[in-house]
Design a protein around this motif. Structure first.
Motif, PDB file in Angstrom:
ATOM      1  N   VAL A  82       8.427  72.024  37.476  1.00 51.63           N
ATOM      2  CA  VAL A  82       8.762  71.578  36.161  1.00 51.63           C
ATOM      3  C   VAL A  82       8.385  70.462  35.275  1.00 51.63           C
ATOM      4  O   VAL A  82       9.333  69.509  35.159  1.00 51.63           O
ATOM      5  N   ASP A  83       7.327  70.460  34.978  1.00 54.87           N
ATOM      6  CA  ASP A  83       6.526  69.310  33.809  1.00 54.87           C
ATOM      7  C   ASP A  83       5.974  69.278  32.598  1.00 54.87           C
ATOM      8  O   ASP A  83       5.641  68.829  31.969  1.00 54.87           O
ATOM      9  N   ARG A  84       5.940  70.335  32.248  1.00 57.59           N
ATOM     10  CA  ARG A  84       5.527  71.400  30.882  1.00 57.59           C
ATOM     11  C   ARG A  84       6.699  71.508  29.379  1.00 57.59           C
ATOM     12  O   ARG A  84       6.576  71.872  29.762  1.00 57.59           O
ATOM     13  N   ILE A  85       7.318  70.255  29.888  1.00 57.49           N
ATOM     14  CA  ILE A  85       8.623  70.518  29.027  1.00 57.49           C
ATOM     15  C   ILE A  85       8.285  69.557  27.574  1.00 57.49           C
ATOM     16  O   ILE A  85       7.323  68.963  27.759  1.00 57.49           O
ATOM     17  N   ALA A  86       8.758  70.065  26.834  1.00 55.90           N
ATOM     18  CA  ALA A  86       8.487  69.438  24.574  1.00 55.90           C
ATOM     19  C   ALA A  86       9.870  70.223  24.160  1.00 55.90           C
ATOM     20  O   ALA A  86      10.323  70.657  24.283  1.00 55.90           O
ATOM     21  N   PHE A  87       9.942  69.364  22.849  1.00 60.11           N
ATOM     22  CA  PHE A  87      10.849  68.997  21.527  1.00 60.11           C
ATOM     23  C   PHE A  87       9.982  69.445  20.529  1.00 60.11           C
ATOM     24  O   PHE A  87       8.488  69.651  20.598  1.00 60.11           O
ATOM     25  N   TYR A  88      10.688  70.297  19.998  1.00 62.72           N
ATOM     26  CA  TYR A  88       9.820  71.226  18.568  1.00 62.72           C
ATOM     27  C   TYR A  88      10.684  71.107  17.324  1.00 62.72           C
ATOM     28  O   TYR A  88      11.699  70.585  17.029  1.00 62.72           O
ATOM     29  N   LYS A  89       9.980  70.225  16.621  1.00 63.37           N
ATOM     30  CA  LYS A  89      10.466  69.480  15.297  1.00 63.37           C
ATOM     31  C   LYS A  89       9.161  69.656  14.629  1.00 63.37           C
ATOM     32  O   LYS A  89       8.645  68.326  14.692  1.00 63.37           O
ATOM     33  N   ASP A  90       8.923  70.320  13.315  1.00 64.17           N
ATOM     34  CA  ASP A  90       7.988  70.395  12.608  1.00 64.17           C
ATOM     35  C   ASP A  90       6.385  70.270  12.981  1.00 64.17           C
ATOM     36  O   ASP A  90       5.441  69.157  13.331  1.00 64.17           O
ATOM     37  N   PRO A  96       9.324  63.524  27.070  1.00 62.39           N
ATOM     38  CA  PRO A  96       9.421  61.639  27.440  1.00 62.39           C
ATOM     39  C   PRO A  96      10.135  61.480  28.976  1.00 62.39           C
ATOM     40  O   PRO A  96      10.988  61.644  28.895  1.00 62.39           O
ATOM     41  N   ARG A  97       9.588  61.621  29.635  1.00 62.19           N
ATOM     42  CA  ARG A  97       9.817  61.312  30.299  1.00 62.19           C
ATOM     43  C   ARG A  97       9.892  59.956  31.226  1.00 62.19           C
ATOM     44  O   ARG A  97       9.089  58.521  31.098  1.00 62.19           O
ATOM     45  N   GLY A  98      11.363  59.771  31.324  1.00 60.89           N
ATOM     46  CA  GLY A  98      11.773  58.301  32.328  1.00 60.89           C
ATOM     47  C   GLY A  98      12.196  57.647  30.324  1.00 60.89           C
ATOM     48  O   GLY A  98      11.577  57.748  29.655  1.00 60.89           O
ATOM     49  N   LEU A  99      12.586  56.424  30.751  1.00 60.95           N
ATOM     50  CA  LEU A  99      12.782  55.714  29.696  1.00 60.95           C
ATOM     51  C   LEU A  99      11.679  55.158  28.698  1.00 60.95           C
ATOM     52  O   LEU A  99      12.015  54.720  27.653  1.00 60.95           O
ATOM     53  N   GLN A 298       6.193  75.111  29.559  1.00 61.76           N
ATOM     54  CA  GLN A 298       7.532  75.904  30.436  1.00 61.76           C
ATOM     55  C   GLN A 298       8.690  75.981  29.925  1.00 61.76           C
ATOM     56  O   GLN A 298       9.620  76.656  29.962  1.00 61.76           O
ATOM     57  N   ILE A 299       9.129  75.502  29.003  1.00 65.22           N
ATOM     58  CA  ILE A 299      10.462  74.331  28.057  1.00 65.22           C
ATOM     59  C   ILE A 299      10.255  74.211  26.969  1.00 65.22           C
ATOM     60  O   ILE A 299       9.375  72.749  26.603  1.00 65.22           O
ATOM     61  N   VAL A 300      10.832  74.090  26.127  1.00 68.74           N
ATOM     62  CA  VAL A 300      10.582  74.235  24.593  1.00 68.74           C
ATOM     63  C   VAL A 300      12.302  74.217  24.573  1.00 68.74           C
ATOM     64  O   VAL A 300      13.290  74.899  24.052  1.00 68.74           O
ATOM     65  N   PHE A 301      12.586  72.196  23.673  1.00 71.98           N
ATOM     66  CA  PHE A 301      13.976  72.924  23.447  1.00 71.98           C
ATOM     67  C   PHE A 301      13.743  71.938  21.939  1.00 71.98           C
ATOM     68  O   PHE A 301      12.805  71.081  21.364  1.00 71.98           O
ATOM     69  N   PRO A 302      14.329  72.919  20.562  1.00 73.41           N
ATOM     70  CA  PRO A 302      14.600  72.687  19.650  1.00 73.41           C
ATOM     71  C   PRO A 302      15.096  71.565  18.889  1.00 73.41           C
ATOM     72  O   PRO A 302      16.580  71.823  19.065  1.00 73.41           O
TER      73      PRO A 302
END
Length: 449
Positions: A82-90, A96-99, A298-302
């Motif tokens: 599970v590595d295709r992750i994104a945030f959504y804002k405009d 962000p993978r890691g620091l 795979q995952i999107v966090f608004p």
């Protein structure tokens, strides 16, 4: 000596499997008709629906992975990354993978990245001993002064890692999470999910292993009482009395100490500790079946004022959860206990989440084939609040000889299933030590006789 394990969730089965691997006779008793505990999945219209969204955090460094490696059965656990992750804002922003990814993310204004670096870098290179001192402190004590945009980003990070907000998360637990994700300290930020679909596949494999080693897993067998005589375990009642001298309880601690035992069994300190863990948070989640694939992610966090705090494209993780030509999506959000208990309010929350998804993915509503909503409460065992984590949880042992508690409410770090497995790993040597002393004592008595 036989060991009886109460509960066939992740922690109970991890403990049972590790004991069975040592040649110890194990019987696991589960009240439900299936294994998995809170991770049990169901089938609905040809789809596999998880009870909540579960992923294996930290992948190959996770406690669950460690148990399978210890048992020598990693080849049975087919995992999808599970590595295709994104945030959504405009628009979409890469997870962000890691620091380094957090500091360079396009979601955070450049002027705020230095402040983030100063805040996160010491955490990532801290120690578990120092993190433990921060367990009573809320994470919001260091995030409360962030600007609105960076604060929203941090809220989304907390939803990913803890399914909660910073004010409900211990700063110590967040620091341990940063340490575990730091590649310079042997950590990783990777996640995984069973490729066959259904997070309870992990429990199914563990149960299968126990039976292969000569143990027993009995479903639809609720335990009503654990009997204690003269400060020692004497047996259990599961329909009828069964004599045994060692019991491992994996059901929620604050419930177990009152439901499974007679009053006065435990010291006051244990009862107070368990009662403190009686804290719940609630969520509303909805599974949606679509005729069209809305996204390859795979995952999107608004990020920001969205009702849907997480959108999980389950069939993008593995197509095995859905029939061919159909796509499974789940959305969820934390709510109050009152909202979770109100069918009309649950319907309103689901409607708001659908509006959010439509705003991000125009055409969502037109592609919707069916939806299935649910509200439920996290029991104390996933509490990650200040003063309720790591060593503030329920101890593995009490004043009762032969009795052990495991689970994500019990001394361990992490949340959910990884915490449950970690608890079993920590408790395992204690159980072996007790069994060894019993056998050794029996040998001495036999020779003396």
């Amino acid at each position: 000596m036989e060991v009886v394990v109460v509960g066939a969730g992740i922690s109970g089965l991890c403990s049972g499997a590790m004991l069975a691997a040592e040649g110890i006779r194990v019987t696991v008793l589960e009240s439900s008709s299936r294994v998995g505990g809170r991770t049990a999945s169901t089938r609905y219209k040809g789809h596999i629906l998880d009870n909540g969204f579960h992923i294996m955090p930290f992948y190959k460094t996770s406690a669950v992975y460690g148990v399978f490696k210890r048992l020598g059965i990693l080849d049975r656990l087919d995992l999808a990354r599970v590595d295709r992750i994104a945030f959504y804002k405009d628009g979409f922003h890469v997870y962000p993978r890691g620091l380094g990814g957090m500091i360079s993310t396009s979601l955070v204004p450049v002027r705020s990245r230095i402040r983030l670096l100063r805040m996160l870098l010491p955490m990532a290179f801290s120690s578990y001993e120092r993190a433990e001192k921060l367990d009573p402190v809320p994470l919001s004590s260091v995030t409360g002064g962030l600007d609105a945009v960076t604060g929203s980003f941090f809220d989304a990070v907390c939803m990913l890692a803890f399914a909660d907000r910073p004010d409900n998360i211990s700063l110590g637990e967040f620091t341990r999470t940063m340490i575990r994700a730091n590649p310079f300290k042997g950590g990783t930020s990777e996640f995984a999910y069973p490729n066959v679909g259904g997070y309870d596949e992990i429990s199914r494999i563990l149960a299968e292993y126990i039976t292969e080693k000569g143990g027993t897993v009995r479903l639809s067998t609720p335990v009503s009482r654990v009997h204690v005589e003269s400060g020692r375990v004497a047996g259990i009642t599961a329909g009828e009395f069964h004599e045994c001298g060692c019991v491992v309880v994996s059901s929620p601690a604050y419930l177990a100490v009152t439901r499974l035992f007679e009053g006065g069994t435990f010291d006051d300190s244990i009862m107070e500790r368990a009662k403190k863990l009686d804290k719940t948070t609630s969520v509303v989640e909805a599974h949606f079946c679509l005729s069209e694939r809305m996204d390859a992610r795979q995952i999107v966090f608004p990020v920001g004022e969205y009702s849907a705090k997480g959108i999980f494209f389950i069939s993008n993780i593995t197509p095995n959860v859905s029939p061919e030509g159909e796509h499974l999506v789940m959305a969820g959000t934390p709510v109050s206990a009152a909202d979770a208990d109100s069918p009309s309010r649950v319907a309103e929350v689901v409607g708001e989440m659908k509006e959010d998804i439509e705003s991000i993915y125009p055409g969502f509503s037109g592609s919707l084939l069916w939806e299935k909503a649910k509200s439920w409460r996290f029991v104390e065992s996933v509490a990650k609040g200040p003063g309720m984590v790591w060593k503030d949880k329920m101890p593995h042992t009490t004043n009762v000889k032969g009795l052990f508690f495991v689970g994500d409410a019990t001394v361990s770090y992490g949340i959910g299933t990884d915490s449950a497995a970690h608890s079993s790993l920590l408790c395992h040597p204690k159980i072996l030590g007790f069994l060894s002393n019993v056998v050794h004592g029996a040998e001495i008595r036999s020779k003396a006789g």
